[in-house]
Design an enzyme around this catalytic site. Structure first.
Site, PDB file in Angstrom:
ATOM      1  N   HIS A 154       0.818  -1.225   0.000  1.00  0.00           N
ATOM      2  CA  HIS A 154       0.000   0.000   0.000  1.00  0.00           C
ATOM      3  C   HIS A 154       0.851   1.274   0.000  1.00  0.00           C
ATOM      4  CE1 HIS A 154      -4.037  -1.787   0.665  1.00  0.00           C
ATOM      5  NE2 HIS A 154      -3.285  -2.817   1.007  1.00  0.00           N
ATOM      6  N   ASP A 362       3.732   9.262  -0.950  1.00  0.00           N
ATOM      7  CA  ASP A 362       2.521   8.558  -0.530  1.00  0.00           C
ATOM      8  C   ASP A 362       2.266   7.433  -1.521  1.00  0.00           C
ATOM      9  OD1 ASP A 362       0.165   8.110   0.920  1.00  0.00           O
ATOM     10  OD2 ASP A 362      -0.269  10.250   1.028  1.00  0.00           O
TER      11      ASP A 362
END
Ligand code: GDG
Length: 459
Positions: A154, A362
């Site tokens: 992720h 991110d």
């Protein structure tokens, strides 16, 4: 259809309503085919009472393993959060390396592998999630599991020389090669991983896209994660959303609202964002009294020093900007270190003329997608997005910024505030199409069909 087995450090709570997005998507996939959701129970117990909690919800079996205090410290706090998280977010300077923590991380992955194996049936498909379980596939293989195992990361995968800064990178790389399919958020991550495997371990790229490394054939591919845009759009029109947005709307009157919503994490670029807003006000007196920044930042991982330092820095920066620019009737930054319901957030996203999503790095960043999905199609706001968020790879119609460039971000905010409705609508339409094309259902279906389309092909 074979059963699905999902392994993630935290799972949904059995029997409770799922808190949106990812938890719903995984829950739906499990409910559709039947399966097991395996992870940490969230409990820290003495070694003598350490066990596995089983619960059934429809055709999903939950299997939740406890941790001892020493395991929680070494596996979770010290190795996952103090070493892996910073390095994967390109922050080697913040990483703390400790052999004992790595040993505990590896031991928890081995123990969880043994526990999981007892629940598996030969035709099952196993899908492991995230950086807590880089060695779980290896642990399953060591215990004799021959079936398919997929893995999804992720968070970003950093460039080869940054990953290689981890003292245990070789061991982690061998562990990762035990998965058949490795899913990443972006092409950039796939490229970083592949180059690392080629340069450090002599991996060979095959014509069919697979990689041969450590005597395994693996596939690395991008599967950009998404949200459920219809759910977010309807939350933005809910009663709770309207109440919040009306009340805040009355307080800010005709001023424009700029919003940021982030877990309080050093990867999210919060200090630079506050500085940029301050710079905008320093440079453009006309904006004083006419614009507000609302920053919602629920604290996370407060036992880790780097997070305590961040909290202090944010308190200080907000104080400075507000001290310099407030007057009796207006305070520029409303900074709130607590969380709100998803409905309230969606209502605030819809109210805000500008969404500021400026992480330094991110994996994807779901807030960028939620901000877009919550907008009023007739009068949408503008998304300002960091070029280093995974989301930027496909959300090119946002105003893209370098989150280290404070002046550039201040300019971007000014540009967003002045943007015509026509340009806002054009950009939003294109961004919304992307959010729909890569929603959370497409993400899990694409991943699972790629995994199931692969044979188990060890050489
Ligand atoms: C990791 C990766 C990747 C935030 N504040 C509140 C709240 N939130 C919700 C947001 C969003 C979620 O939390 C945060 O998701 P992000 O994607 O922005 O970031 P991470 O938590 O770091 O997630 C990331 C993600 O995994 C999925 O693969 O995109 O890159 O780092 O949904 O809305 N939710 C509520 N109250 C809050 O105050 N209810």
């Amino acid at each position: 259809m074979s059963r699905l087995i999902v392994a993630s450090n935290r799972t949904a709570n059995p029997g409770e309503e799922r808190a949106g997005g990812l938890a719903v998507a995984l829950g739906d996939a499990l409910a559709e085919r039947g399966g097991v959701w395996f992870g940490w129970s969230g409990e820290i117990v003495p070694r003598e009472t350490r066990g596995i909690r089983l619960a059934v919800e429809g055709n999903i079996d939950f299997a939740l393993a406890d941790l001892t205090a020493a395991e929680h410290q070494g596996y979770y706090l010290d190795f996952a959060n103090r070493a892996l998280w910073p390095v994967f977010h390109y922050r080697v300077d913040l990483a703390v390396f400790d052999d004992a923590a790595f040993d505990t991380y590896a031991a928890v992955n081995r123990r969880f592998g043994r526990l999981l194996l007892q629940l598996l049936r030969p035709a099952d498909v196993v899908w492991v999630h995230d950086y807590h379980f880089l060695l779980l596939g290896d642990a399953l293989r060591d215990n004799g599991w021959r079936g398919r195992i997929g893995f999804f990361l992720h968070i970003p995968f950093p460039p080869a020389e940054i990953f290689a800064a981890l003292p245990h990178h070789q061991r982690l790389a061998r562990g990762m090669a035990a998965f058949d399919l490795l899913g990443f958020q972006t092409e950039r991550d796939v490229g970083n991983f592949t180059r690392y495997m080629v340069e450090e371990h002599g991996a060979e790229r095959l014509d069919d896209g697979r990689i041969k490394v450590f005597d395994h054939l693996i596939r690395a591919q991008a599967f950009p994660i998404g949200i459920d845009p219809d759910e977010v759009a309807s939350m933005a029109e809910s009663e709770e959303a309207r109440t919040a947005s009306n009340q805040l709307g009355r307080m800010i009157e005709s001023r424009s609202l700029v919003i940021g919503v982030d877990r309080m994490d050093y990867s999210k670029g919060l200090p630079q964002r506050l500085q940029a807003f301050g710079r905008l006000l320093d440079e453009d007196e006309r904006l004083c009294g006419r614009v507000n920044l609302l920053q919602i930042a629920p604290p996370s991982r407060e036992t880790v020093e780097a997070y305590r330092d961040l909290r202090e820095e944010l308190d200080r920066l907000t104080g400075r900007v507000n001290g310099d620019h407030s007057d009796l009737y207006w305070t520029p930054i409303r900074y709130i270190a607590r969380s709100y319901s998803r409905e309230v957030l969606a209502g605030l996203f819809r109210l805000a003329r500008v969404g500021l999503v400026t992480p330094l790095h991110d994996g994807m960043n779901l807030v960028a997608k939620e901000y877009i999905a919550a907008q009023d199609p007739q009068d949408p706001g503008v998304l300002i997005l960091s070029e280093f968020a995974g989301a930027a790879e496909r959300m090119q119609a946002a105003i893209l910024v370098n989150p280290h460039d404070v002046d550039g971000m201040a300019d971007a905010i000014r540009r967003a505030l002045e943007m015509s409705r026509e340009e806002r609508t054009e950009r939003w339409t294109s961004l919304m199409q992307e959010v729909r094309d890569h929603d959370v259902v497409a993400w899990r279906q694409n991943f699972l069909s790629a995994l199931e389309g692969m044979g188990r092909d060890e050489t």
